[in-house]
Scaffold this motif. Structure first.
Motif, PDB file in Angstrom:
ATOM      1  N   HIS A   1      26.662  57.103  45.682  1.00  9.86           N
ATOM      2  CA  HIS A   1      26.620  55.679  45.342  1.00  9.86           C
ATOM      3  C   HIS A   1      28.036  55.147  45.151  1.00  9.86           C
ATOM      4  O   HIS A   1      28.863  55.810  44.530  1.00  9.86           O
ATOM      5  N   SER A   2      28.293  53.961  45.655  1.00 13.25           N
ATOM      6  CA  SER A   2      29.609  53.354  45.458  1.00 13.25           C
ATOM      7  C   SER A   2      29.605  52.335  44.329  1.00 13.25           C
ATOM      8  O   SER A   2      30.662  51.902  43.895  1.00 13.25           O
TER       9      SER A   2
ATOM     10  N   ILE B   1      20.690  69.783  39.443  1.00 16.01           N
ATOM     11  CA  ILE B   1      21.586  68.693  39.813  1.00 16.01           C
ATOM     12  C   ILE B   1      22.880  69.291  40.351  1.00 16.01           C
ATOM     13  O   ILE B   1      23.499  70.131  39.713  1.00 16.01           O
ATOM     14  N   ARG B   2      23.243  68.844  41.543  1.00 18.57           N
ATOM     15  CA  ARG B   2      24.529  69.219  42.129  1.00 18.57           C
ATOM     16  C   ARG B   2      25.396  67.965  42.156  1.00 18.57           C
ATOM     17  O   ARG B   2      25.002  66.946  42.729  1.00 18.57           O
ATOM     18  N   VAL B   3      26.557  68.022  41.511  1.00 17.13           N
ATOM     19  CA  VAL B   3      27.539  66.941  41.551  1.00 17.13           C
ATOM     20  C   VAL B   3      28.832  67.559  42.061  1.00 17.13           C
ATOM     21  O   VAL B   3      29.372  68.468  41.432  1.00 17.13           O
ATOM     22  N   ARG B   4      29.259  67.089  43.227  1.00 20.38           N
ATOM     23  CA  ARG B   4      30.391  67.707  43.927  1.00 20.38           C
ATOM     24  C   ARG B   4      30.119  69.205  44.077  1.00 20.38           C
ATOM     25  O   ARG B   4      29.145  69.587  44.690  1.00 20.38           O
TER      26      ARG B   4
ATOM     27  N   PRO C   1      28.559  60.493  38.308  1.00 25.06           N
ATOM     28  CA  PRO C   1      29.458  59.354  38.481  1.00 25.06           C
ATOM     29  C   PRO C   1      29.405  58.760  39.886  1.00 25.06           C
ATOM     30  O   PRO C   1      29.181  59.484  40.862  1.00 25.06           O
ATOM     31  N   ARG C   2      29.629  57.460  39.966  1.00 23.56           N
ATOM     32  CA  ARG C   2      29.713  56.821  41.293  1.00 23.56           C
ATOM     33  C   ARG C   2      30.829  57.474  42.096  1.00 23.56           C
ATOM     34  O   ARG C   2      31.736  58.060  41.528  1.00 23.56           O
ATOM     35  N   HIS C   3      30.727  57.398  43.389  1.00 26.21           N
ATOM     36  CA  HIS C   3      31.676  57.989  44.339  1.00 26.21           C
ATOM     37  C   HIS C   3      31.671  59.521  44.306  1.00 26.21           C
ATOM     38  O   HIS C   3      32.562  60.142  44.871  1.00 26.21           O
ATOM     39  N   SER C   4      30.691  60.125  43.656  1.00 23.91           N
ATOM     40  CA  SER C   4      30.586  61.588  43.597  1.00 23.91           C
ATOM     41  C   SER C   4      29.371  62.037  44.396  1.00 23.91           C
ATOM     42  O   SER C   4      28.251  61.642  44.076  1.00 23.91           O
TER      43      SER C   4
END
Length: 96
Positions: free
Chosen positions: A2-3, A18-21, A36-39
């Motif tokens: 998401h931006s 949950i996978r974030v980066r 976080p956005r952009h992630s």
């Protein structure tokens, strides 16, 4: 990815992966995570049984994307091209 929105996920029952980066975590009931956005991120239920969780997008407005997809599905116009266009309209990029 998401931006425009940050997301906060809360597990009500069961679990969510949950996978974030490059970080992977499994949250049990009561667990909270920030996306976080952009992630780049992904979520899935790691259990063979249903799980319940709540995701909140801040700031609001992402619900309109879900509504647009549901409307297109209902009227039979949802295809890959429309899905991609609607995602772009709402600042969503699919990486896989």
């Amino acid at each position: 990815m998401h931006s425009r929105e940050d997301e906060i996920g809360y597990v009500i029952e069961g679990a969510v992966e949950i996978r974030v980066r490059d970080r992977l975590e499994v949250l049990q009931a009561g667990g909270v995570s920030r996306l976080p956005r952009h992630s780049p991120h992904a979520i899935r239920n790691p259990l063979p049984t249903p799980s319940r969780y709540l995701f909140i997008a801040v700031p609001g407005g992402l619900d309109r994307w879900f509504d647009a997809l549901a409307d297109a599905r209902r009227d039979g116009s949802l295809d890959d091209e429309l899905h991609t266009r609607l995602s772009g309209d709402y600042g969503i990029t699919w990486l896989e």
